[in-house]
Design an enzyme around this catalytic site. Structure first.
Site, PDB file in Angstrom:
ATOM      1  N   SER A   1      -0.725   5.598   1.558  1.00 34.36           N
ATOM      2  CA  SER A   1      -0.645   7.020   1.245  1.00 34.36           C
ATOM      3  C   SER A   1       0.241   7.327   0.033  1.00 34.36           C
ATOM      4  O   SER A   1       1.363   6.832  -0.078  1.00 34.36           O
ATOM      5  CB  SER A   1      -0.127   7.759   2.478  1.00 34.36           C
ATOM      6  OG  SER A   1       0.813   8.730   2.144  1.00 34.36           O
ATOM      7  N   LYS A   2      -0.318   8.142  -0.832  1.00 39.98           N
ATOM      8  CA  LYS A   2       0.366   8.562  -2.050  1.00 39.98           C
ATOM      9  C   LYS A   2       1.708   9.220  -1.696  1.00 39.98           C
ATOM     10  O   LYS A   2       2.693   9.058  -2.387  1.00 39.98           O
ATOM     11  CB  LYS A   2      -0.569   9.542  -2.755  1.00 39.98           C
ATOM     12  CG  LYS A   2       0.011  10.326  -3.877  1.00 39.98           C
ATOM     13  CD  LYS A   2      -1.077  11.204  -4.480  1.00 39.98           C
ATOM     14  CE  LYS A   2      -0.485  12.206  -5.440  1.00 39.98           C
ATOM     15  NZ  LYS A   2      -1.453  13.081  -6.054  1.00 39.98           N
TER      16      LYS A   2
END
Ligand code: GLU
Length: 544
Positions: A292-293
């Site tokens: 996840s960014k």
């Protein structure tokens, strides 16, 4: 209804060219048989996800190994997500990892423009064509009406979207349409779907194999109210006119495939091949989740540059995730450049690829151990110039000294190369003790202060930098023996209680005194590199 009249009213002829113009302007590419045309089509958000590199590498390998073309298209239809300078970030970050485009945004190429915002005319020409054919229509539904549709669907547990009875504007009369236009109501253009969700087809996905695809029945928006196309429509037009033969993209697009199949058909274009690449996952406790960014710094390509991972190491590791037979090949041919590996789309993972930074670190250590000291010097120097502290930059002022440090810490010329370096940042930190400006030891000894002082000062008295390794070690033994430490390991092992410790404990005290660390490469060599003055100063400092 007069569809030609409607098409002209919505998209006047002077705004577009006849369709033949585009077919002629963007002809089939003249490439050898089997050559694939692939692309990367990111949005210019300024953020490059590891997933972008993953998809880019696959596309690049496939194009270049087949003698084809790999290009960059910028999908900038969403103005809100656009960030200044993002295209440079895309080029720079991918180039660092050895991914180079043959044509595309900010490069030359005959199939441009490669920015979607500059391609309005061609989208309009084809939207017009669909309207003429009765395959697209204007929709005047307001936000409130759309909300109402969504509510009805939720209440009745129906699939969301604009379709069937919910597609209110699909059957507007000619009069209603012109009234709305006259009233200046904003509108979008929607596809008039001909599909039926009851019908399923078998589809060959190049990565996933045979899959079942349900027909699309959604009247998706193709042109937004400002005339900008949606991803779906732009994808069909662009991949047709840029003559893409194979679309490798993230699996999040798999659910849109039915829409794309219908759009290509409605436009009369040949469908390219598709391969939906699995997403990169991460083990998070007991569960696996998408990288996840927001949560994972390692999701960003910038992370690898800031940490100073060698591009070849990252590329190599990514290949292990991308092609299941790559690791085996690497074991067989550790010295061959990875470009020689025959990339195969059929060997791409069908479900999530598990990203493991420890594994990357292992790959990286092995790869770093293939560099010679000059290559390492250049690599670390360029990292330091971009990301290092001022002190770290100064490490490179004395090249001869730095090379000696590297030769030792990399084990160059030794029986086996050391694998101490994972990435530039860690490597630079691990050699910091060679530089007085960053030498800040904590001195954690396993013996009391008094013993340490006796050992260090006696050694300092007899240290002679001209001693070779064995004469040096003899002196160390003398000091050890003088203070009740065993010099003979056998004797020590036979009765440890008879001694204060043994000669390796003495070496450790000296090591900590000189370097601040309990574990380092060969201490004699370290003292040689530091030189007499610095070595004695360090011992003095340690005695304070
Ligand atoms: N702009 C899309 C994305 O960034 C591209 C998907 C595709 O490759 O077609 O996800």
């Amino acid at each position: 209804m007069d569809l030609n009249k409607l098409a002209n009213a919505l998209i006047p002829d002077e705004n577009v060219k006849p369709l033949e113009y585009y077919e002629e302007k963007y002809p089939e590419r003249d490439l050898p048989k089997g050559a694939q045309v692939t692309r990367l089509a990111p949005s210019p958000t300024g953020f490059m996800h590891l997933g972008n590199l993953f998809v880019a590498l696959a596309n690049e390998r496939i194009a270049h190994q087949s003698g084809g073309t790999f290009y960059l298209r910028i999908e900038d239809t969403d103005e809100k997500r656009k960030v200044e300078g993002a295209v440079e970030v895309i080029h720079a970050s991918l180039k660092y990892f050895g991914v180079n485009f043959d044509e595309g945004a900010d490069l030359c190429g005959e199939y441009g423009p490669y920015y979607q915002r500059q391609r309005a005319e061609i989208y309009h020409a084809y939207a017009k064509e669909l309207i003429k054919k009765g395959l697209a229509y204007p929709c005047f539904c307001t936000e409130e009406e759309m909300e109402e549709i969504r509510n009805q669907q939720t209440e009745n547990k129906l699939l969301p979207g604009y379709y069937g009875e919910f597609a209110k504007c699909r059957n507007l009369s000619e009069e209603e349409i012109y009234d709305n236009l006259k009233a200046g109501k904003p509108y979008v253009i929607r596809l008039k779907s001909q599909g039926n969700v009851e019908v399923k087809h078998t589809f060959r996905d190049e990565v996933k194999g045979e899959i079942t695809v349900t027909e699309n029945n959604q009247d998706v928006v193709i042109l937004k109210s400002d005339g900008i196309p949606t991803y779906h429509f732009a994808h069909a037009i662009d991949d047709h006119f840029m003559r893409t033969t194979l679309v490798i993209r993230g699996e999040e697009w798999l659910s849109s495939l039915p829409i794309h199949i219908e759009l290509f058909k409605a436009l009369g274009f040949r469908l390219p091949k598709y391969g939906h690449n699995c997403s990169i996952q991460k083990q998070d406790g007991e569960t696996r989740r998408k990288l996840s960014k927001r949560k994972d710094p390692e999701a960003s390509l910038t992370f690898y540059r800031e940490q100073g991972y060698h591009p070849t190491a990252v590329r190599t590791y990514m290949m292990t995730l991308l092609n299941s037979n790559f690791e085996e090949w690497l074991l067989k041919f550790p010295d061959k450049p990875i470009e020689e590996f025959k990339y195969s789309i059929g060997k791409m993972g069908k479900s999530g690829a598990l990203f493991d930074i420890l594994k990357l670190n292992d790959v990286s250590k092995t790869m770093m151990a293939t560099l010679n000291e000059n290559e390492m010097y250049d690599f670390l120097k360029s990292w330091a110039e971009e990301f290092g502290t001022e002190t770290q930059k100064a490490y490179f002022n004395d090249k001869e000294y730095m090379l000696k440090v590297l030769v030792l810490c990399m084990g160059v010329g030794g029986k086996k190369r050391r694998k101490d370096f994972v990435c530039a940042k860690q490597a630079m930190e691990s050699i910091a003790y060679f530089f007085d400006e960053s030498f800040a030891p904590a001195y954690e000894y396993r013996f009391d202060q008094e013993t340490v002082k006796k050992i260090l000062s006696s050694f300092a008295e007899i240290y002679d930098e001209k001693d070779d390794n064995s004469a040096w070690f003899d002196k160390l033994k003398t000091v050890a023996g003088n203070y009740g430490f065993a010099t003979d390991m056998k004797a020590y092992k036979a009765d440890p209680t008879a001694f204060v410790g043994n000669v390796s404990d003495v070496a450790e005290m000296l090591r900590i005194g000189v370097t601040g660390l309990a574990n380092t490469p060969d201490l004699w060599t370290i003292m040689q590199i530091l030189g007499k003055d610095r070595t004695l100063k360090r011992l003095e400092k340690a005695l304070q």
